[in-house]
Design a protein around this motif. Structure first.
Motif, short mmCIF file in Angstrom:
data_model
loop_
_atom_site.label_atom_id
_atom_site.label_comp_id
_atom_site.label_asym_id
_atom_site.label_seq_id
_atom_site.Cartn_x
_atom_site.Cartn_y
_atom_site.Cartn_z
N GLN A 60 6.62 13.52 -0.23
CA GLN A 60 5.83 12.49 0.36
C GLN A 60 5.86 10.93 -0.53
OE1 GLN A 60 4.98 15.59 -0.72
NE2 GLN A 60 3.31 16.26 0.58
N ALA A 61 6.18 11.20 -1.82
CA ALA A 61 6.61 9.86 -2.53
C ALA A 61 7.53 9.19 -1.73
CB ALA A 61 6.92 10.07 -3.74
N LEU A 62 8.92 9.89 -1.39
CA LEU A 62 10.23 9.37 -0.85
C LEU A 62 9.81 8.71 0.60
CD1 LEU A 62 12.77 12.16 -1.64
CD2 LEU A 62 12.79 9.56 -2.48
N ILE A 118 0.86 -1.25 -0.06
CA ILE A 118 0.09 -0.01 -0.14
C ILE A 118 0.96 1.35 -0.05
CG2 ILE A 118 -1.71 1.26 1.34
CD1 ILE A 118 -2.58 -1.33 2.25
N ASN A 119 1.82 1.28 0.75
CA ASN A 119 2.67 2.30 1.03
C ASN A 119 3.65 2.38 -0.55
OD1 ASN A 119 2.90 3.78 3.49
ND2 ASN A 119 3.21 1.95 4.38
N PHE A 120 3.74 1.53 -0.98
CA PHE A 120 4.39 1.63 -2.24
C PHE A 120 3.74 2.24 -3.30
CE2 PHE A 120 5.74 -0.27 -6.46
CZ PHE A 120 6.98 0.39 -6.71
N GLU A 121 2.58 1.67 -3.42
CA GLU A 121 1.40 2.38 -4.43
C GLU A 121 1.00 3.57 -4.20
OE1 GLU A 121 0.52 0.76 -7.28
OE2 GLU A 121 1.53 -0.96 -6.64
N MET A 122 1.05 4.04 -2.78
CA MET A 122 0.91 5.44 -2.50
C MET A 122 2.04 6.28 -3.04
SD MET A 122 -1.15 5.17 1.17
CE MET A 122 -1.00 6.94 1.62
N ASP A 170 4.42 10.38 -6.46
CA ASP A 170 5.47 10.35 -7.56
C ASP A 170 4.88 11.12 -8.64
OD1 ASP A 170 7.98 10.53 -8.76
OD2 ASP A 170 8.15 8.13 -8.32
N ASP A 171 3.86 10.26 -9.17
CA ASP A 171 3.22 10.72 -10.49
C ASP A 171 2.54 12.28 -10.57
OD1 ASP A 171 3.66 8.26 -11.52
OD2 ASP A 171 1.28 7.61 -11.32
#
Length: 184
Positions: free
Chosen positions: A38-40, A22-26, A31-32
């Motif tokens: 926040q992405a990092l 979930i964290n990876f997808e968020m 990032d997009d």
């Protein structure tokens, strides 16, 4: 908001692997949308919650791309190298080749011929795969480096191999781009 609800559920049942995904997808969503901090943070949290080397490979690669895009060279190289290591645990030669090529591109941008050490290693690894698209990617980037270092004969050979590889992968846009680059 859906991911936040899923995150609460994963925390409630102590499912750290799902929490990591979930964290990876968020992180990808942030990032997009160019929310890099926040992405990092999401990618980093994903790393802490998982034992899955595929997720670790992808998270480190994603973090490296962010650092590369904002020209934080040392952090980018560190994350690319970590991504190479985790991809190696899974014998993911294509991912290793991509990260090594991106490291080489950083050195090429700095006019450091140490780049060819990484291009050569990426080529050795990718040749052990059936991934024609990645073979084209490595060859095309290597050709661009040879152009930058004023070695047109070597560049043309790499462009020719990139076109062949992209033809095998049926990547028409990449074929055209490499023909154009070779012509120039």
């Amino acid at each position: 908001s859906i991911f936040k609800k899923a995150m609460l559920r994963a925390e409630a049942i102590n499912d750290s692997e799902t929490l990591s995904k979930i964290n990876f997808e968020m992180g990808k969503i942030y990032d997009d949308n160019n929310y890099l901090v926040q992405a990092l943070s999401s990618y980093n949290q994903s790393l802490h919650d998982t034992t899955d080397t595929n997720i670790k490979t992808k998270a480190h690669y994603s973090m490296a791309k962010i650092y590369d895009d904002v020209n934080q060279v040392h952090s980018a190289i560190d994350h690319y190298m970590t991504s190479v290591s985790y991809a190696g645990c899974e014998d993911n030669l294509s991912s290793q080749s991509k990260s090594l090529t991106n490291i080489a591109n950083i050195y090429t941008d700095r006019y450091d011929d140490y780049a060819f050490t990484f291009y050569d290693e990426a080529n050795v690894l990718v040749e052990q795969t059936d991934d024609s698209e990645m073979k084209g990617y490595v060859s095309s980037n290597t050709a661009g480096a040879y152009n930058k270092f004023n070695k047109p004969d070597k560049a043309l050979k790499c462009y020719a191999y990139a076109v062949k590889s992209y033809t095998d992968a049926q990547e028409d846009n990449s074929i055209a781009e490499n023909y154009l680059a070779a012509g120039e």
